[in-house]
Design a protein around this motif. Sequence first.
Motif, PDB file in Angstrom:
ATOM      1  N   LYS A   1      -7.309   4.481  -7.201  1.00 16.18           N
ATOM      2  CA  LYS A   1      -8.634   4.558  -7.817  1.00 16.18           C
ATOM      3  C   LYS A   1      -8.618   5.497  -9.022  1.00 16.18           C
ATOM      4  O   LYS A   1      -8.049   6.591  -8.968  1.00 16.18           O
ATOM      5  N   ASP A   2      -9.222   5.031 -10.112  1.00 21.15           N
ATOM      6  CA  ASP A   2      -9.441   5.802 -11.337  1.00 21.15           C
ATOM      7  C   ASP A   2      -8.170   6.096 -12.132  1.00 21.15           C
ATOM      8  O   ASP A   2      -8.222   6.844 -13.113  1.00 21.15           O
ATOM      9  N   ASN A   3      -7.033   5.510 -11.750  1.00 26.42           N
ATOM     10  CA  ASN A   3      -5.844   5.721 -12.571  1.00 26.42           C
ATOM     11  C   ASN A   3      -6.001   4.949 -13.885  1.00 26.42           C
ATOM     12  O   ASN A   3      -6.389   3.776 -13.880  1.00 26.42           O
ATOM     13  N   PRO A   4      -5.698   5.570 -15.030  1.00 26.00           N
ATOM     14  CA  PRO A   4      -5.932   4.918 -16.325  1.00 26.00           C
ATOM     15  C   PRO A   4      -4.970   3.779 -16.649  1.00 26.00           C
ATOM     16  O   PRO A   4      -5.191   3.044 -17.623  1.00 26.00           O
ATOM     17  N   PHE A   5      -3.912   3.602 -15.852  1.00 25.78           N
ATOM     18  CA  PHE A   5      -2.929   2.571 -16.166  1.00 25.78           C
ATOM     19  C   PHE A   5      -3.089   1.295 -15.332  1.00 25.78           C
ATOM     20  O   PHE A   5      -2.221   0.418 -15.367  1.00 25.78           O
TER      21      PHE A   5
ATOM     22  N   LYS B   1       0.830  -1.213   0.000  1.00 22.93           N
ATOM     23  CA  LYS B   1       0.000   0.000   0.000  1.00 22.93           C
ATOM     24  C   LYS B   1       0.864   1.263   0.000  1.00 22.93           C
ATOM     25  O   LYS B   1       0.544   2.245  -0.688  1.00 22.93           O
ATOM     26  N   ASP B   2       1.959   1.217   0.749  1.00 29.01           N
ATOM     27  CA  ASP B   2       2.826   2.399   0.835  1.00 29.01           C
ATOM     28  C   ASP B   2       3.608   2.661  -0.448  1.00 29.01           C
ATOM     29  O   ASP B   2       4.102   3.776  -0.659  1.00 29.01           O
ATOM     30  N   LEU B   3       3.740   1.653  -1.302  1.00 32.58           N
ATOM     31  CA  LEU B   3       4.445   1.857  -2.576  1.00 32.58           C
ATOM     32  C   LEU B   3       3.614   2.640  -3.583  1.00 32.58           C
ATOM     33  O   LEU B   3       4.168   3.238  -4.517  1.00 32.58           O
ATOM     34  N   LEU B   4       2.308   2.664  -3.410  1.00 35.45           N
ATOM     35  CA  LEU B   4       1.461   3.398  -4.344  1.00 35.45           C
ATOM     36  C   LEU B   4       1.808   4.886  -4.300  1.00 35.45           C
ATOM     37  O   LEU B   4       1.938   5.479  -3.231  1.00 35.45           O
ATOM     38  N   GLY B   5       1.962   5.461  -5.469  1.00 33.60           N
ATOM     39  CA  GLY B   5       2.341   6.862  -5.571  1.00 33.60           C
ATOM     40  C   GLY B   5       3.839   7.114  -5.566  1.00 33.60           C
ATOM     41  O   GLY B   5       4.294   8.216  -5.895  1.00 33.60           O
ATOM     42  N   LYS B   6       4.629   6.082  -5.207  1.00 28.31           N
ATOM     43  CA  LYS B   6       6.084   6.208  -5.268  1.00 28.31           C
ATOM     44  C   LYS B   6       6.540   6.097  -6.719  1.00 28.31           C
ATOM     45  O   LYS B   6       5.810   5.623  -7.585  1.00 28.31           O
ATOM     46  N   TYR B   7       7.779   6.529  -6.993  1.00 29.41           N
ATOM     47  CA  TYR B   7       8.323   6.494  -8.341  1.00 29.41           C
ATOM     48  C   TYR B   7       9.342   5.360  -8.481  1.00 29.41           C
ATOM     49  O   TYR B   7      10.313   5.295  -7.726  1.00 29.41           O
ATOM     50  N   LEU B   8       9.125   4.508  -9.469  1.00 29.13           N
ATOM     51  CA  LEU B   8      10.080   3.461  -9.831  1.00 29.13           C
ATOM     52  C   LEU B   8      11.004   4.041 -10.900  1.00 29.13           C
ATOM     53  O   LEU B   8      10.539   4.542 -11.931  1.00 29.13           O
TER      54      LEU B   8
ATOM     55  N   ILE C   1       4.169   4.292  -9.419  1.00 26.22           N
ATOM     56  CA  ILE C   1       3.571   2.998  -9.089  1.00 26.22           C
ATOM     57  C   ILE C   1       2.088   3.198  -8.778  1.00 26.22           C
ATOM     58  O   ILE C   1       1.728   3.963  -7.879  1.00 26.22           O
ATOM     59  N   VAL C   2       1.221   2.526  -9.542  1.00 29.34           N
ATOM     60  CA  VAL C   2      -0.220   2.709  -9.374  1.00 29.34           C
ATOM     61  C   VAL C   2      -0.947   1.422  -9.003  1.00 29.34           C
ATOM     62  O   VAL C   2      -2.139   1.464  -8.678  1.00 29.34           O
ATOM     63  N   GLU C   3      -0.250   0.286  -9.034  1.00 26.99           N
ATOM     64  CA  GLU C   3      -0.894  -0.990  -8.696  1.00 26.99           C
ATOM     65  C   GLU C   3       0.146  -1.976  -8.176  1.00 26.99           C
ATOM     66  O   GLU C   3       1.221  -2.124  -8.769  1.00 26.99           O
ATOM     67  N   THR C   4      -0.182  -2.637  -7.082  1.00 23.13           N
ATOM     68  CA  THR C   4       0.731  -3.605  -6.468  1.00 23.13           C
ATOM     69  C   THR C   4      -0.047  -4.830  -5.986  1.00 23.13           C
ATOM     70  O   THR C   4      -1.273  -4.790  -5.856  1.00 23.13           O
ATOM     71  N   GLU C   5       0.684  -5.904  -5.715  1.00 24.67           N
ATOM     72  CA  GLU C   5       0.121  -7.093  -5.076  1.00 24.67           C
ATOM     73  C   GLU C   5       1.062  -7.553  -3.978  1.00 24.67           C
ATOM     74  O   GLU C   5       2.277  -7.632  -4.188  1.00 24.67           O
ATOM     75  N   ALA C   6       0.500  -7.881  -2.824  1.00 25.02           N
ATOM     76  CA  ALA C   6       1.299  -8.379  -1.707  1.00 25.02           C
ATOM     77  C   ALA C   6       1.318  -9.907  -1.712  1.00 25.02           C
ATOM     78  O   ALA C   6       0.288 -10.557  -1.911  1.00 25.02           O
ATOM     79  N   TYR C   7       2.500 -10.471  -1.472  1.00 23.04           N
ATOM     80  CA  TYR C   7       2.666 -11.915  -1.311  1.00 23.04           C
ATOM     81  C   TYR C   7       3.334 -12.154   0.039  1.00 23.04           C
ATOM     82  O   TYR C   7       4.429 -11.645   0.301  1.00 23.04           O
ATOM     83  N   MET C   8       2.621 -12.931   0.879  1.00 19.95           N
ATOM     84  CA  MET C   8       2.947 -12.971   2.292  1.00 19.95           C
ATOM     85  C   MET C   8       3.763 -14.194   2.730  1.00 19.95           C
ATOM     86  O   MET C   8       3.767 -14.564   3.897  1.00 19.95           O
TER      87      MET C   8
ATOM     88  N   ILE D   1       5.032  -5.397  -8.469  1.00 19.32           N
ATOM     89  CA  ILE D   1       4.621  -4.133  -9.067  1.00 19.32           C
ATOM     90  C   ILE D   1       3.825  -4.474 -10.323  1.00 19.32           C
ATOM     91  O   ILE D   1       4.380  -4.956 -11.308  1.00 19.32           O
ATOM     92  N   ARG D   2       2.523  -4.231 -10.287  1.00 23.62           N
ATOM     93  CA  ARG D   2       1.648  -4.656 -11.384  1.00 23.62           C
ATOM     94  C   ARG D   2       1.495  -3.599 -12.467  1.00 23.62           C
ATOM     95  O   ARG D   2       1.272  -3.944 -13.648  1.00 23.62           O
ATOM     96  N   ALA D   3       1.543  -2.320 -12.111  1.00 25.07           N
ATOM     97  CA  ALA D   3       1.336  -1.279 -13.121  1.00 25.07           C
ATOM     98  C   ALA D   3       1.963   0.026 -12.656  1.00 25.07           C
ATOM     99  O   ALA D   3       2.019   0.304 -11.462  1.00 25.07           O
ATOM    100  N   ILE D   4       2.436   0.802 -13.639  1.00 27.40           N
ATOM    101  CA  ILE D   4       2.974   2.133 -13.362  1.00 27.40           C
ATOM    102  C   ILE D   4       2.395   3.124 -14.365  1.00 27.40           C
ATOM    103  O   ILE D   4       1.918   2.728 -15.431  1.00 27.40           O
TER     104      ILE D   4
END
Length: 203
Positions: free
Chosen positions: A195-199, A18-25, A38-45, A100-103
């Motif tokens: 939410k609502d990011n086009p990528f 969650k904290d990675l959202l909005g960060k720059y890769l 970074i606009v989409e992520t998935e956590a693997y625990m 990292i699923r989408a940027i």
Amino acid sequence: MNSLNRDFYNRDSLTVAKDLLGKYLVHIVDGVKLVGKIVETEAYMGVEDKAAHSYGGRRTPRVEVMYGPPGYAYVYLIYGMYDCFNVVTNKEGIPQAVLIRAIEPMGELDAFAYNRYQKSYNQLNKSQIKGLTNGPGKLCKALCINRNHNGEDLCGSKLYITNGIENNFEIVSAKRVGIDYAEEAKDFLWRFYIKDNPFISVK
């Protein structure tokens, strides 16, 4: 801009995802700085997550980097053709990661376009523009990230993540993608996106 420090990654994957959202890769390629938000992520625990490569304590050369210190890249191949970029999280010995699923491309749009489609950005149609980086394999191709970067220190100066400039967005939680084999874990709401990011890869 400075890379995020090791302490940022030394937390559980759900928090980091969650904290990675909005960060720059950022990836420096032949002197060109490629940057995507970074606009989409998935956590693997890890060992208790049936969707994780390290589920049940599985430890192979492929996943070894996840057992190491946090803040390193875990890059693997899917479907025999697509690379996926992950961030290793949590302390050494706890094999968790964030995909990292989408940027969203930021600047150097021609470089993104040439990497993906071998043409300039202004030659792309609407579908190609949307498809630049809206998926894990797509963003890796656009950013020139491949399995040679597996184990790369993300606290360095070549491939890294920095703070972004926008924090005023709503985070959506959803099911992870492509893990129907993972029994009950397939229904966990461990995918996060702006939410609502086009990528976004999948709504």
